[in-house]
Write an enzyme that holds these catalytic residues in place. Structure first.
Site, mmCIF file in Angstrom:
data_model
loop_
_atom_site.group_PDB
_atom_site.id
_atom_site.type_symbol
_atom_site.label_atom_id
_atom_site.label_comp_id
_atom_site.label_asym_id
_atom_site.label_seq_id
_atom_site.Cartn_x
_atom_site.Cartn_y
_atom_site.Cartn_z
ATOM 1 N N GLU A 2 22.706 4.865 8.659
ATOM 2 C CA GLU A 2 23.734 4.150 7.963
ATOM 3 C C GLU A 2 24.764 3.526 8.902
ATOM 4 O OE1 GLU A 2 27.283 3.177 6.964
ATOM 5 O OE2 GLU A 2 27.626 5.335 6.584
ATOM 6 N N CYS A 49 32.790 1.450 8.037
ATOM 7 C CA CYS A 49 31.426 0.840 8.201
ATOM 8 C C CYS A 49 31.688 -0.186 6.773
ATOM 9 C CB CYS A 49 30.548 1.568 8.049
ATOM 10 S SG CYS A 49 30.153 2.846 6.851
ATOM 11 N N VAL A 97 23.332 0.617 18.069
ATOM 12 C CA VAL A 97 22.750 1.906 18.620
ATOM 13 C C VAL A 97 21.769 2.511 17.720
ATOM 14 C CG1 VAL A 97 23.383 4.419 18.771
ATOM 15 C CG2 VAL A 97 25.004 2.776 19.669
ATOM 16 N N GLY A 98 21.821 1.969 16.137
ATOM 17 C CA GLY A 98 20.713 2.293 15.376
ATOM 18 C C GLY A 98 19.327 1.899 15.814
ATOM 19 N N SER A 113 26.801 2.360 14.919
ATOM 20 C CA SER A 113 26.729 0.941 15.105
ATOM 21 C C SER A 113 25.318 0.577 14.834
ATOM 22 C CB SER A 113 27.246 0.615 16.467
ATOM 23 O OG SER A 113 26.448 0.860 17.304
#
Length: 519
Positions: free
Chosen positions: A287, A321, A268-269, A265
């Site tokens: 990604e 995604c 979290v990235g 997500s």
């Protein structure tokens, strides 16, 4: 190609053009209850319990029942894994001394072992993740093999150059491995994302500490056994199951990790990027999420566009995604497209993922199940028209009805946020200029698609859309040779293809004084 998977489970006339050799090949009957062989932490080619002795359950999403307990790694286990990786990466170690061609042979060997155990791995993936078995076997495993073999071929071909600098000097570059690579993989394509990460890292001579998703740890852990069997030296690949806030955070902030690659997500990235920057400024490849526009022009082949738009959204239970989750349809074909899309969604077969007729299995866990139902409720409350679906599709497990919303407006929550489930949103547009602006009005930029018979329109839109991948008259077509990654908040860096090697190497310039230079 991902699109070939549909033909295996639904071979109606409108899908005849999708048939391929892969889709028509025989799929072995699965074991509905594959035995679990690997549920510990893999460090230095050995299996370990967690330092804390903690475990966590992994659950069958079709039933909600626990499959088994898995060792719960945390910071102490990550420390052990990093120590093993650093030892394997020391100058003079077997891994550092190994010829690049031999690294390639190990990757080929790993692919061969995965192919040997393909039926077992496909069944285990379906048990732990919930995706249909025929998809696991024909799509996920096929792409895993192609990815590993593609990067095996690169191992002795990605190299530096000589440079004709001025003066009596000889200059050249070396492509050197970054070092210890932390890799954090998601639950939607566990085996495939493991291959996407391991392939380029190992081909270029790096060592790996990988955290697998807590929802789906089993197949990646089994592959660890195959890594040892293939002959990779101890410490080259280490795999730690665990949770993001503990094991994942420990990798992202670890001073002994030189690079981190994360798929998951956007939220979290952000945390990964901050942790990497505030520790040792380690390299980061991300990604992340998407809200990809799928643009249906009025001159599109309607049969094909409807089927591909359905596939773009509903494939893998909508847990992609790059899902085509904003379907923009030109106004003069909007009503027909909506009617046919609803009919297709209603005909979608939801059920037991081990049944060859099933097109859609359960969502991965209860958290995702409830989150998706919350988005559906939001869409109704904000005025979108619920045309079909909208609720649970079974009494147990995490199944959701294929859902279609019409009359969706750009400002609605379901049009802005990544739902990650089987919920299609169809929006109307008039002109090509209008749809470009609306499609690009998103914080995401992972993928996009255009359906049209007009090459000029396709070319214009492919240049105008802010996305790392643009598909023309197709969707979800991937190849190990083609790079994949996002614009904007969909991430940074690229995976796959030759571009995917760049993130795993340092370029070193070496300049030598020579007595006399001659051309």
């Amino acid at each position: 190609m991902l699109r070939a998977a549909l033909t295996t489970v639904r071979r109606g006339p409108r899908l005849s053009r999708l048939l391929s050799a892969a889709a028509t090949s025989a799929v072995p009957a699965p074991n509905h209850q594959p035995e679990v062989f690997c549920n510990q932490i893999f460090i230095n080619n050995e299996w370990h319990d967690a330092v804390s002795r903690k475990t966590f359950p992994t659950v069958n999403p079709s039933t909600g029942e626990v499959i088994c307990q898995v060792a719960e790694g945390n910071k102490e286990d990550v420390d052990k894994a990093v120590k093993a990786a650093r030892a394997a990466f020391q100058l003079g170690s077997p891994w550092r001394r190994m010829d690049a061609s031999d690294r390639g042979r190990l990757l080929y060997r790993l692919a061969d072992l995965i192919e040997r155990d393909r039926t077992y791995l496909a069944a285990l993936e379906t048990l732990d993740n919930g995706k249909p078995y025929v998809i696991s076997y024909l799509v996920d495993l096929d792409m895993v093999l192609k990815c590993l073999r593609y990067y095996a071929g690169w191992a002795d071909k990605y190299h530096g150059k000589t440079i004709p600098i001025d003066g009596d000097f000889f200059s050249y570059t070396r492509h050197e491995p970054v070092g210890v690579c932390g890799q954090i993989i998601p639950w939607n394509f566990p085996l495939l994302m493991q291959a996407w990460k391991l392939g380029p890292a190992l081909a270029t001579g790096n060592v790996v500490v990988m955290k697998v998703a807590e929802q789906t740890p089993l197949t990646a852990l089994y592959v660890a056994n195959l890594i040892k069997e293939a002959g990779f030296p101890p410490g080259v690949v280490n795999i730690v199951p665990g949770f993001g806030p503990t094991a994942g955070a420990a990798i992202a902030s670890h001073e002994g990790v030189d690079k981190v690659a994360f798929t998951g997500s956007t939220e979290v990235g952000h945390l990964i990027q901050v942790a990497a920057g505030s520790s040792n400024l380690k390299r980061v490849t991300l990604e992340l999420g998407g809200k990809s526009p799928n643009i249906i022009m009025s001159d599109a082949d309607m049969d094909w566009a409807v089927e591909q738009a359905h596939f773009a959204l509903f494939f893998n239970q909508g847990q992609c995604c790059c899902a085509g989750s904003r379907t923009f349809v030109q106004e003069n074909v909007y009503d027909e497209f909506v009617e046919r899309s609803v009919a297709r969604a209603k005909s979608r077969v939801v059920g037991n993922p081990f049944d060859s007729r099933t097109e859609q299995g359960p969502q991965v866990d209860e958290t995702q199940f409830k989150k998706i139902l919350g988005y559906i409720k939001s869409g109704q409350q904000e005025g979108a028209k619920l045309l079909c679906g909208g609720g649970a599709a079974a009494d147990r497990g995490y199944f959701i009805q294929p859902t279609v919303f019409g009359d969706v407006k750009d400002g609605m929550t379901i049009a802005k946020e990544e739902i990650f489930g089987p919920v299609m949103q169809i929006l109307k547009f008039k002109t090509i200029e209008e749809v470009v602006g609306r499609a690009n009005d998103s914080k995401y930029g992972l993928a996009a698609a255009v359906f049209t018979k007009d090459l000029d329109k396709a070319n214009y839109l492919s240049q105008a859309l802010q996305a790392g991948t643009v598909w023309i008259n197709c969707y979800d077509v991937f190849g190990a040779q083609s790079p994949f990654g996002g614009y904007k908040m969909s991430g940074s860096g690229r995976e796959l293809g030759e571009y995917g090697l760049q993130a795993y190497t340092e370029v070193k310039t070496v300049t030598v004084k020579v007595p006399q230079k001659n051309s």
